[in-house]
Motif scaffolding. Structure first.
Motif, PDB file in Angstrom:
ATOM      1  N   TRP A 147       0.823  -1.205   0.000  1.00 43.76           N
ATOM      2  CA  TRP A 147       0.000   0.000   0.000  1.00 43.76           C
ATOM      3  C   TRP A 147       0.852   1.247   0.000  1.00 43.76           C
ATOM      4  CZ3 TRP A 147      -4.779  -0.132  -1.376  1.00 43.76           C
ATOM      5  CH2 TRP A 147      -5.541  -1.290  -1.155  1.00 43.76           C
ATOM      6  N   ASN A 207       0.651   4.171  -2.768  1.00 44.75           N
ATOM      7  CA  ASN A 207       0.416   5.563  -2.382  1.00 44.75           C
ATOM      8  C   ASN A 207       1.513   6.480  -2.899  1.00 44.75           C
ATOM      9  OD1 ASN A 207      -1.956   4.961  -1.043  1.00 44.75           O
ATOM     10  ND2 ASN A 207      -0.957   4.645   0.936  1.00 44.75           N
ATOM     11  N   LEU A 232       1.009   9.533  -5.464  1.00 45.35           N
ATOM     12  CA  LEU A 232       1.491  10.867  -5.111  1.00 45.35           C
ATOM     13  C   LEU A 232       2.384  11.435  -6.208  1.00 45.35           C
ATOM     14  CD1 LEU A 232       1.752  13.173  -3.075  1.00 45.35           C
ATOM     15  CD2 LEU A 232       3.635  11.926  -1.997  1.00 45.35           C
TER      16      LEU A 232
END
Length: 252
Positions: free
Chosen positions: A99, A103, A107
């Motif tokens: 995860w 992420n 980003l």
């Protein structure tokens, strides 16, 4: 309503009676893992319709603590462990690295979109990043649209005269343009209007930066902040009968 508690070690959930709870101030022994725990700590009441009992055979215990042997939800049936109402509990061993990588990728994509959308503002605000932005736009085939604040530009001086006595129909236009802004802007165009008697417009022409920049600045594409440039261009007026002219800065 019935009383329910949960073993903190094996997470087995048991029905309790008031007698078992008050026998030793709430201390009971788990009928599955044999661990002694306080039944008051995780005690709740639930409707009996929510309970599905699982019988666990009781074994005699040599000590004084009562053993709870009727499991509501056995820990062997919980994968992962659930609470009293069957809602999965978070696993302590769950690996969050996938995860985290996802992420970080999202980003990075978001930052890329922000840089692309606000490339002009970044170009103006951070001069040190201008070479990187030019390389980026060259790679993705985009353009950096510089600011076009016409009110921050001015004509400091201008002149229109015959280029040489040998060619009276050819005139040369010279001008000095100043950028009063603190940041670079797009080079403006020059709108030249030839006028006759009573300042009546006779002819007009638009000169772009490529037309009016002198040889030393012919490749210039950015009008630096708080700077001046010299413009010079030639025009054949023919038999227009020009008496005067008007010169304006415009962004086509």
């Amino acid at each position: 309503m019935i009383l329910v508690t949960q073993c903190p070690d094996c997470h087995a959930t048991f029905r309790l009676t008031a007698v078992q709870l008050h026998a030793h101030n709430g201390d009971v022994r788990c009928g599955q893992c044999r661990q002694v725990f306080n039944g008051f700590l995780a005690l709740i009441t639930v409707p009996e319709a929510y309970i599905q009992s699982v019988a666990i055979s009781a074994q005699p215990v040599p000590d004084q603590f009562p053993s709870v042997t009727e499991a509501v939800l056995s820990s062997t049936e919980q994968s992962p462990p659930t609470d009293h109402f069957g809602i999965p509990l978070p696993s302590e061993k769950e690996d969050s690295r996938p995860w985290l990588a996802i992420n970080m990728l999202l980003l990075a994509l978001l930052l890329g979109q922000v840089v692309h959308a606000y490339r002009t503002e970044i170009f103006v605000a951070f001069p040190a990043l201008q070479p990187l932005l030019r390389d980026y736009c060259h790679l993705v085939q985009c353009e950096i649209d510089l600011p076009r604040h016409l009110h921050l530009l001015s004509l400091e001086s201008s002149d229109l005269r015959i280029s040489s006595p040998a060619e009276p129909d050819v005139v040369v236009l010279t001008a000095i343009i100043r950028n009063h802004a603190l940041f670079p802007q797009e080079l403006p165009a020059l709108l030249l209007t030839i006028t006759g008697t009573g300042e009546q417009p006779l002819a007009s022409r638009v000169f772009t930066a490529r037309d009016y920049l002198v040889d030393s600045a012919a490749e210039q594409s950015i009008f630096s902040g708080e700077s001046e440039i010299q413009a010079r261009c030639f025009l054949n007026t023919g038999d227009v009968g020009a008496i005067g002219y008007q010169l304006e800065l415009i962004y086509p």
